[in-house]
Design an enzyme around this catalytic site. Structure first.
Site, PDB file in Angstrom:
ATOM      1  N   ASP A  52       0.861  -1.170   0.000  1.00 18.95           N
ATOM      2  CA  ASP A  52       0.000   0.000   0.000  1.00 18.95           C
ATOM      3  C   ASP A  52       0.914   1.241   0.000  1.00 18.95           C
ATOM      4  O   ASP A  52       2.130   1.116   0.247  1.00 18.95           O
ATOM      5  CB  ASP A  52      -0.876  -0.045   1.261  1.00 18.95           C
ATOM      6  CG  ASP A  52      -1.766   1.159   1.389  1.00 18.95           C
ATOM      7  OD1 ASP A  52      -2.479   1.472   0.422  1.00 18.95           O
ATOM      8  OD2 ASP A  52      -1.739   1.807   2.460  1.00 18.95           O
ATOM      9  N   ASP A  54      -0.219   5.216   0.829  1.00 18.10           N
ATOM     10  CA  ASP A  54      -0.520   6.151   1.915  1.00 18.10           C
ATOM     11  C   ASP A  54      -0.388   5.446   3.263  1.00 18.10           C
ATOM     12  O   ASP A  54      -1.019   4.409   3.475  1.00 18.10           O
ATOM     13  CB  ASP A  54      -1.969   6.674   1.807  1.00 18.10           C
ATOM     14  CG  ASP A  54      -2.157   7.647   0.665  1.00 18.10           C
ATOM     15  OD1 ASP A  54      -1.741   8.790   0.805  1.00 18.10           O
ATOM     16  OD2 ASP A  54      -2.728   7.239  -0.365  1.00 18.10           O
TER      17      ASP A  54
END
Ligand SMILES: [Mg+2]
Length: 339
Positions: A52, A54
């Site tokens: 991922d 963020d």
């Protein structure tokens, strides 16, 4: 309470004085801190990393510690890396520019956003109509890349017009070419857009797609709460009275697209994320290994609550391993390489 011999530690019996039948409470093991004792087993378990962005690699416009160096070291060990993000607002080209600013090594083929998955999904369906987009430029760019016509990525022209509801039918025209509605983050979300989306979705055969259902944007250092795409999806879903096909995590769609393009084996793939409800449940849904970093949304206290919860659905939010942040991998990899 001490378990009886032969009784798993995760299964603890609780007695209630007023109830004669014992109640069984299933608890789950807490995730393991990645350390010197398990790093070799960890590294041997996967060939591909889905990370991922963020909360794992960056917060806003700032890299988190030396997250980029940690990824470089995983690449040096021969691991493939893909970047998976629910954020639909940026095209892959925009992400590449951000990678360059933050000194992250990555190619366009390694970036998988929810807007990219949306475009690939429609392409796989041989979709040849027009998409009404309640969304953003990241979505329209990805639709352009696969040659699918679209409309709607701008403030609705009826916003600010004063009219009675009974008069709306005289000013709203629907495009007969529209065959799908796609909802993503839309900073100009409005009543006229909801009305158009619901009206298109009322047509038989009209596809309904949502990029993701995140509740909030993970923007820190602010007293403000930033509504995420999930609010807009719920709104359209409510009036359309039908659920969308979801592209982003925790739906399996993102892994379907990557694994089909790159022939990935779930059992040899790990997902690294900061949000247990999206990243980790996605990993569990797809049969992947899972690791969480605590540099974003989910904190340790939340994981402890899920481990103690009786609801086994909540146990899907527990990763196999965790680290405070991704850069904490670096000394472990260095130690392992020195053996
Ligand atoms: Mg995140």
């Amino acid at each position: 309470m001490v378990p009886r011999p032969g009784q798993p530690e995760s299964r603890i019996q609780t007695h209630h004085s007023s109830v004669s039948t014992p109640t069984w409470r299933r608890m789950a093991a807490l995730p393991k801190l990645l350390d010197k004792s398990n790093i070799k087993h960890f590294l041997d378990s996967f060939d591909t990393v889905l990370t991922d962005c963020d909360g794992v690699l960056w917060n806003g416009d700032y890299i988190i510690g030396q997250a980029n160096d940690a990824l470089n070291q995983l690449r040096a060990l021969g691991k493939k890396v893909f970047f998976i993000t629910n954020n639909s607002t940026k095209s892959r080209d925009t992400y590449l520019a951000k990678f360059e600013r933050l000194d992250i090594i990555g190619s366009k083929e390694e970036i998988v956003s929810s807007s990219y998955v949306m475009a690939q999904y429609l392409k796989q369906q041989n979709f040849n109509k027009k998409v009404y987009v309640v969304g953003n430029k990241g979505m329209s760019d990805e639709l352009d890349n696969v040659g699918i016509a679209h409309m709607g990525v701008e403030p609705d022209p009826l916003v600010g017009c004063v009219f009675d509801l009974k008069d709306i039918k005289d000013v709203v025209e629907l495009d007969p070419e529209v065959g799908a509605v796609a909802v993503g983050f839309d900073g100009t979300f409005s009543f006229p857009k909801i009305l158009r989306a619901a009206s298109y979705l009322n047509k038989p055969g009209c596809l309904f797609i949502a990029t993701n259902t995140d509740e909030r944007f993970p923007i820190q250092s602010s007293k403000l709460i930033f509504p995420g795409t999930g609010c807009m999806v719920r709104c359209v879903e409510t009036v359309a009275m039908r659920p969308p096909t979801i592209m982003g995590k925790p739906s399996k769609m993102m892994f379907s697209v990557i694994s089909e393009q790159h022939q990935l084996q779930p059992s040899r793939t790990i997902v690294i994320g900061d949000n247990c409800k999206t990243d980790i449940v996605f990993g569990k849904n797809c049969g992947l290994h899972t690791m969480m970093v605590l540099s974003g949304i989910t904190q340790m206290k939340e994981l402890e609550e899920y481990a103690a919860n009786q609801d086994e659905e909540k146990h899907k939010r527990l990763p196999d391993y965790y680290l405070p942040q991704l850069e904490d991998l670096i000394p472990l990899l260095n130690d392992e390489n020195c053996k």
